[in-house]
Structure formats: structure tokens, C-alpha cells
Design an enzyme around this catalytic site. Structure first.
Site, PDB file in Angstrom:
ATOM      1  N   LEU A   1      17.374 -50.508  63.698  1.00 17.87           N
ATOM      2  CA  LEU A   1      18.619 -49.742  63.725  1.00 17.87           C
ATOM      3  C   LEU A   1      19.838 -50.630  63.564  1.00 17.87           C
ATOM      4  CD1 LEU A   1      18.100 -47.166  66.633  1.00 17.87           C
ATOM      5  CD2 LEU A   1      17.751 -46.836  64.187  1.00 17.87           C
ATOM      6  N   SER A   2      19.762 -51.849  64.057  1.00 16.80           N
ATOM      7  CA  SER A   2      20.931 -52.722  64.013  1.00 16.80           C
ATOM      8  C   SER A   2      20.473 -54.164  64.058  1.00 16.80           C
ATOM      9  CB  SER A   2      21.858 -52.428  65.200  1.00 16.80           C
ATOM     10  OG  SER A   2      23.075 -53.139  65.081  1.00 16.80           O
TER      11      SER A   2
END
Length: 328
Positions: free
Chosen positions: A97-98
Site C-alpha cells: 500500500l505504501s
């Protein structure tokens, strides 16, 4: 050894590891065009922005954590924080996600952004907050920097990391494709997530002569903004792989199947860039024919134009024979 002494040793290790990272980026030539970034990377402590991260191991990921009870594990965490590699910082069901981008790539992007004193900068994709801290350090004024992310967890942690490092730029929770109109106008917009096209909201929030730098396909394009309806620019030479922008319907389709094409094309990074750039416009065989006919063109020959309601990618010339519409 006391906890205090251990902390001091870790800080000393972080200082020496950060200096080694600066020397490595220096040797790569990433900031030859603007050596002022050398001091910035030497001053901003990356380890404060990655209190934990994940590294790939056989069968999945290993979590490295700055608060591990094992001194050797804490040392691995510090050393890894200053490797010139991207660091996975958020996973959900195995999906990335990041992340904290590779520092040398960040340096190259920041140089290409061409910031100057007094510029207002919008960053799309707050990540860990590290890139916003680098910008705030370079500009010398936290209020000139705005960073936005869709996920409240990401913006909350970015805010914490920034405060721990002594920086307080504006951190906004929202859809980066819509920009941050309440903080506009901007002189520079930089995205750290990939998009299928250039959001019109970004142009509307730019000053004339602003500059936009964003990942697109598997490259980085720099656009000179003329006004709210017009922008144009070319890709940088380097490949770049970022997580997609979340929010709205910003993700594009998967690359088309390439079975039947020669293996050297299927596995060639520049051919896959062309496929990503022209998906929905060229089928793989058409893309292969063009790629061979034009001598396997480098990224710098490609560009993007935004003009009113139209947006397209092109090879060599915005008005030339090779042009492909991008999704609106």
C-alpha cells in the site's frame, strides 16, 4: 550497556550510515544538476520516517522494527533504513500500500523538479513523510510544502514522523487526483504514485510556468504548465515503478498479453514501457511493429500533452504521426 548508551550508539550508527548513503547518491550523479540537495539528504534522518518496514524474504516479508528488544535487530533496522533501496512500509493482505522510495531515485526526481526559493510545492502521495521533509528542508519554510494522501493512517503517521524530525508541512487527507485547492496556487507538483493520465485539477491549481513531475506508465514525465488548460513535456530517461494512486477510478487496465511476440521484446523494459503508455490504443503486435521500426526508442523520445479536454502521449512530436489518447 544502558538503554541511553544504546540509543546513542544507534544515533551514531544512523549518522554514519546516512553519510554513506549521501556518498553513494553523490557517486551516482543523481544531483549533479543541483548539488544543493546533497546537504538536504545529509541533514534529514530517514530512519525517523521508517520506524518499521518490511524486507522480502523466502515465503513473504520480514518486519524490521526500531523498537525491537534485540540490539542486533535494531542495528539491522538502522542500517537498512539507509540502504539505497525502496522500503515497504505498509502491507495489507500481501498487497503493498505504501513505501519509502529509493533515495537515489528521490534525489533524481527532486533535481528534475527544479525547485527554487519561495516555491509552493504540492506532493501527491505522502508516504512516510520523508520526501515532504526533504522539500521543507530545501525550501526552508514548512508552509511552502503540502503533502496529501487518501489514507488517514498514512497521513497520521507521516505527520508524526515529520514532527519527530522537526518539520511541520501541511499534511492533508484526501484524493490526490483532486489536488488541494485550499493550498493553491502551486509552483511545483510532484507525485510519488503512478497515474494513467494527468488530472486537470492539478493544472488548475498551478501558477503559469509551473512544473509537474509524475510517474506515468513505467516512467517519469515532467510537464511545463502554460495555464489551466495546457501542459506539455517529455519523459526522463529512467524507469520508475510506483504504487498506483488510490481514490476515484485512477488505476488503469493490466498490460495486454504479449504471447506470440519475440521473447527479447516481451522481456525488454522499454517495450513494456511502450505497452503501458499505449494500452487501450495499440495492441501488442502494433506496438511491437512501431518499436522495431523506430529503433527501440528510449524514454526521452516520448512525451505527454494536455490541451483542453484532450490528453495524449506521443513519440518525438506532439503533432506527429505517433500519438495515443490517454484516459480522461
Amino acid at each position: 550497556m544502558s538503554a541511553h548508551a544504546l540509543d546513542r550508539d544507534l544515533e551514531d550508527l544512523a549518522t554514519s550510515a546516512r553519510a554513506a548513503l549521501v556518498r553513494e547518491i553523490d557517486a551516482s550523479g543523481a544531483w549533479d544538476g543541483d548539488p544543493g540537495w546533497r546537504e538536504v539528504f545529509g541533514a534529514v534522518p530517514r530512519h525517523l520516517f521508517v520506524p518499521y518496514y518490511y524486507v522480502g524474504v523466502a515465503g513473504g516479508y520480514e518486519r524490521r522494527w526500531g523498537q525491537s528488544p534485540d540490539p542486533a535487530a535494531r542495528e539491522r533496522w538502522v542500517r537498512g533504513a539507509y540502504d539505497d533501496t525502496p522500503l515497504a512500509t505498509r502491507l495489507r493482505d500481501g498487497e503493498l500500500l505504501s513505501s519509502s522510495s529509493q533515495p537515489s531515485l528521490m534525489a533524481m526526481m527532486l533535481v528534475a523538479l527544479e525547485v527554487a526559493d519561495g516555491h509552493r510545492v504540492l506532493e501527491i502521495g505522502a508516504g512516510t513523510g520523508y520526501n515532504a521533509a526533504l522539500l521543507a528542508r530545501r525550501l526552508g519554510d514548512d508552509d511552502l510544502v503540502t503533502t496529501i494522501d487518501l489514507e488517514p493512517e498514512i497521513t497520521e503517521s507521516a505527520r508524526r514522523h515529520l514532527a519527530a524530525a522537526g518539520y511541520r508541512p501541511a499534511v492533508v487527507t484526501g484524493d490526490g487526483a483532486r489536488g488541494v485547492p485550499q493550498r493553491a496556487p502551486f509552483d511545483r507538483i510532484v507525485a510519488t504514485c503512478t497515474l494513467p493520465s494527468i488530472p486537470r485539477a492539478w493544472l488548475a491549481q498551478c501558477r503559469p510556468d509551473a512544473r509537474i513531475l509524475t510517474p506515468l506508465a513505467t516512467g517519469l514525465v515532467t510537464l511545463a504548465v502554460q495555464d489551466a488548460e495546457h501542459a506539455e513535456g517529455r519523459f526522463l530517461h529512467t524507469p520508475a515503478y510506483f504504487v498506483p494512486l488510490r481514490g476515484g477510478s485512477r488505476s488503469g487496465p493490466e498490460l495486454p498479453p504479449v504471447a506470440g511476440l519475440p521473447r527479447r521484446a516481451r522481456e525488454h523494459e522499454l517495450f513494456r514501457f511502450l505497452l503501458a503508455l499505449t494500452r487501450g490504443s495499440l495492441d501488442p503486435q502494433e506496438a511491437y511493429t512501431l518499436w522495431e521500426h523506430e529503433g527501440q526508442p528510449q524514454r526521452e523520445r516520448y512525451g505527454i500533452t494536455v490541451r483542453g479536454e484532450h490528453e495524449w502521449a506521443w513519440l518525438d512530436d506532439p503533432e506527429g504521426p505517433y500519438a495515443w489518447p490517454l484516459p480522461g
